[in-house]
Scaffold this active site. Structure first.
Site, PDB file in Angstrom:
ATOM      1  N   ASP A  82      16.786 -28.680 -15.255  1.00 27.06           N
ATOM      2  CA  ASP A  82      15.666 -28.005 -15.883  1.00 27.06           C
ATOM      3  C   ASP A  82      14.938 -27.215 -14.788  1.00 27.06           C
ATOM      4  O   ASP A  82      15.143 -27.483 -13.594  1.00 27.06           O
ATOM      5  CB  ASP A  82      14.743 -29.079 -16.486  1.00 27.06           C
ATOM      6  CG  ASP A  82      13.448 -28.523 -17.017  1.00 27.06           C
ATOM      7  OD1 ASP A  82      13.477 -27.492 -17.703  1.00 27.06           O
ATOM      8  OD2 ASP A  82      12.395 -29.128 -16.735  1.00 27.06           O
ATOM      9  N   ASP A  84      11.139 -25.714 -15.132  1.00 27.11           N
ATOM     10  CA  ASP A  84       9.700 -25.917 -15.065  1.00 27.11           C
ATOM     11  C   ASP A  84       9.336 -27.370 -14.779  1.00 27.11           C
ATOM     12  O   ASP A  84       9.830 -28.291 -15.449  1.00 27.11           O
ATOM     13  CB  ASP A  84       9.047 -25.486 -16.380  1.00 27.11           C
ATOM     14  CG  ASP A  84       9.212 -24.000 -16.640  1.00 27.11           C
ATOM     15  OD1 ASP A  84       8.221 -23.279 -16.555  1.00 27.11           O
ATOM     16  OD2 ASP A  84      10.353 -23.566 -16.900  1.00 27.11           O
ATOM     17  N   GLU A  91       4.671 -24.884 -14.782  1.00 29.03           N
ATOM     18  CA  GLU A  91       5.206 -24.471 -16.079  1.00 29.03           C
ATOM     19  C   GLU A  91       4.943 -22.970 -16.173  1.00 29.03           C
ATOM     20  O   GLU A  91       3.790 -22.535 -16.216  1.00 29.03           O
ATOM     21  CB  GLU A  91       4.510 -25.210 -17.223  1.00 29.03           C
ATOM     22  CG  GLU A  91       4.765 -26.709 -17.261  1.00 29.03           C
ATOM     23  CD  GLU A  91       6.136 -27.060 -17.808  1.00 29.03           C
ATOM     24  OE1 GLU A  91       6.694 -26.251 -18.587  1.00 29.03           O
ATOM     25  OE2 GLU A  91       6.647 -28.147 -17.461  1.00 29.03           O
ATOM     26  N   SER A 171      16.975 -23.701 -18.817  1.00 26.52           N
ATOM     27  CA  SER A 171      15.544 -23.850 -19.071  1.00 26.52           C
ATOM     28  C   SER A 171      15.153 -23.413 -20.467  1.00 26.52           C
ATOM     29  O   SER A 171      15.728 -22.491 -21.034  1.00 26.52           O
ATOM     30  CB  SER A 171      14.769 -23.012 -18.037  1.00 26.52           C
ATOM     31  OG  SER A 171      13.384 -22.975 -18.332  1.00 26.52           O
ATOM     32  N   ASP A 239      12.192 -33.247 -16.945  1.00 33.55           N
ATOM     33  CA  ASP A 239      10.945 -34.015 -17.055  1.00 33.55           C
ATOM     34  C   ASP A 239      10.370 -34.067 -18.457  1.00 33.55           C
ATOM     35  O   ASP A 239       9.439 -34.831 -18.714  1.00 33.55           O
ATOM     36  CB  ASP A 239       9.882 -33.403 -16.126  1.00 33.55           C
ATOM     37  CG  ASP A 239       9.358 -32.081 -16.658  1.00 33.55           C
ATOM     38  OD1 ASP A 239       8.127 -31.959 -16.828  1.00 33.55           O
ATOM     39  OD2 ASP A 239      10.160 -31.164 -16.915  1.00 33.55           O
TER      40      ASP A 239
END
Length: 291
Positions: A82, A84, A91, A171, A239
């Site tokens: 991922d 961000d 982010e 992403s 996350d």
């Protein structure tokens, strides 16, 4: 056989040999191997202990992460990451929202979406709509002034690639950001959503189909098939709730500084270490690091 890895934040260097030896003796482990002085160590055990998560909770209080995995095939052939709050510390959509003057509204939606409280696609379109009219040039400004890499990312990608692995950045954010981050870190490919524009301003919408949780799982399936490897050969890291699909399917799914509701569903939880933790849990020592 299983491998126990103990690690901490390399900036803190708080892992004490007495702690490693105490746990090794309590669990009847083999000889400890230090991967980095005061930062990471490992030892083997015959079976996963019943008190694994009780010990994990105790170690969290002293800023030490604990990971237990099968010894076999720990070193992976692919990194699926991922972006961000994983490969970068921010982010992206929140940073765009700040310069657009709608920061608090967007941050609240982002937090709820990453926690799994909101549908990802709906949350994304709602947030992007709030960016309507923002000059496209602000993307470059945000990239240059508000985005910073997560510590350890360059070493993670460079070390795995030096050992023959493939690296993919996937992403739910935007290609304008993933392209730059992927190039800077050395990823082999990147996938993300595309912000649509009208003239030189953001239109308030994104191209379809929207890449969310399923797109990350699809990337796992497609890239492993292309490489001729199995999903067990992949280490994935993320996350948020939209990462759970790939984290659960990968051979090693790492919840990195993740939302509590996400971490609770993963067996590998890194709350204190940086991205080099993904190298330590594969058995790499600091002397092996590239980048």
């Amino acid at each position: 056989m299983h491998t126990v890895t103990l690690l901490c934040n390399p900036a803190a260097r708080c892992l004490e040999s007495a702690l490693v030896e105490s746990l090794r003796n309590a669990w009847g482990g083999g000889e400890a191997r230090w991967l980095s002085p005061d930062v990471a160590a490992e030892f083997s055990i015959e079976a996963v202990p019943d008190n694994q998560w009780t010990v994990w909770e105790d170690l969290q209080e002293i800023s030490v992460d604990l990971v237990i995995q099968p010894c076999e095939a720990r070193q992976k052939k692919m990194l699926l990451a991922d972006m961000d709050s994983t490969m970068i510390q921010q982010e992206c959509i929140d940073e765009l929202a700040e310069v657009a003057g709608v920061g608090e509204r967007v941050k609240d939606i982002t937090a709820r979406a990453m926690n799994g409280e909101l549908d990802f696609e709906g949350a994304l379109t709602e947030r992007v709509a709030l960016l309507k009219g923002l000059p496209e040039s602000m993307i470059t400004e945000v990239l240059n002034t508000r985005i910073s890499l997560m510590p350890g990312g360059k070493q993670l990608v460079a070390t795995m690639k030096a050992n023959g692995a493939y690296a993919a950045l996937v992403s739910g954010g935007f290609t304008a950001f993933t392209a730059k981050v992927a190039a800077e870190l050395g990823f082999d490919e990147n996938r993300a959503n595309t912000l649509l524009t009208t003239g030189k301003s953001l239109s308030g919408d994104v191209a379809r189909p929207i890449l969310g949780r399923e797109a990350k799982v699809n990337a796992l399936e497609e890239i492993t098939a292309q490489l001729g490897i199995s999903e067990a050969d992949v280490i994935a890291v993320g996350d948020g709730a939209n990462d759970l699909g790939m984290l659960k399917r990968a051979g090693a799914g790492v919840a990195l500084h993740a939302k509590p509701s996400v971490a609770a569903q993963c067996d590998i939880r890194i709350n204190h270490g940086d991205l080099t933790a993904l190298l330590y849990i594969q058995g790499y020592a600091q002397d092996d690091f590239k980048g």
